[in-house]
Each structure stands twice: as structure tokens, then as C-alpha cells.
Design an enzyme around this catalytic site. Sequence first.
Site: not given
Length: 198
Positions: A75-77, A112
Amino acid sequence: MADSPTVPRLILASNSPRRRQLLSELGLSYEIRLREVDESFPPHLARAEVAEYLAAHKAAAYAPDLAPQELVITADTIVCLDEDVLNKPTDEAEAVQMLLRLQGRAHDVYTGVCLLHGDGRQVVFSDQTRVHFRPLTVAEIEHYVRQYRPLDKAGAYGAQDWIGMVAVTRLEGSYFNVMGLPVHRVWEELVKLGAVGV
């Protein structure tokens, strides 16, 4: 489903304590696996595409070592103000500057997520939350940065921190997405992949 011998073993590829907490609170068992991955992205990508691109890019780094019955979650924020992507600040001064830009305004948080199965199946998605900040004083911002050192957080803040309690006036979307993982979507996609069952 849950008692099937084909249920994949979950791998969380994240050092984020918030993501670990959220997956644990879902009741999921998982293993942590970490490696360094470049987090740069092509400048032409739209804001929602950036978070998805980074999540998929991270998952690709784990693909060669995944066993057939493993499923990695990456995940990436990102925090977006207008058209600018606010990444993790490099130091306290930059953190203060980021928060001075965010105070008194609304911004968007995108997370994401990529679910990559060892058998080659892959699901990539993102979730968006609009966050409204009340106006903040320089003293409040400096206090937060000094006490909480949010240098590991996109946009220089954590919604679960002190600043979330005193600054966030309204959310449009998932609070957990702002914490770093849209758990409602993660659960839904894991169910579709046969990775969880109740």
C-alpha cells in the site's frame, strides 16, 4: 473458505504500525516482509494513479520470491493539495511548511493497494478521502511537529495523532483510508480472492 487448504498465506509488505494494527483488528493472520523499494513515480500520472502505481511497484519487488500459496499486500498513501503531492517531509522545517499549507483547507488522501497472489493474480485499487482542516496557529503546528515528529507520514500528519483530534473538522470518505489502509476495500477484495472467510 477459511478452512480450505488453498487459502493463501498473507504477507504484509509494510513497516507502518497503522497498517499492522488495522489488519490485526480485521482478525487476519499475516507475516511481515520488508525490502527497500524506490518510491518515485512518473510525473504525468493523475493523483489517484500515483498511489496505485506505487502500490503495484512495491508488489512487483516481492513477486519473484512469492510462493504459489502466498499473497502479498502492499500500500501507499499520498496527500494531495490542489495538484501537488505532499510526500513524507525530509525534516521538521518541511513538516511545518506542509502543515501551514494544509491548515484551514481541505485536501485529498489517496491510498493505493495492491494484492498480488503467488499464482499471478493481481488486484490494484485506490480509495479517496477528503479531509477538512480548521485553521491552525504556527504554535500549534510547531508543537505537533516537535512532539510527534511526523516525518514518516505523507503530508506530515497522522489523523490518529493529536493533530487529527484538534484539526480535522470533517471527513468525506473512510477514516481508515487516511490512516493508511482502506480496510473495507481490502476485506472485500480478499474475500473475492478466497483469502478470508467468515
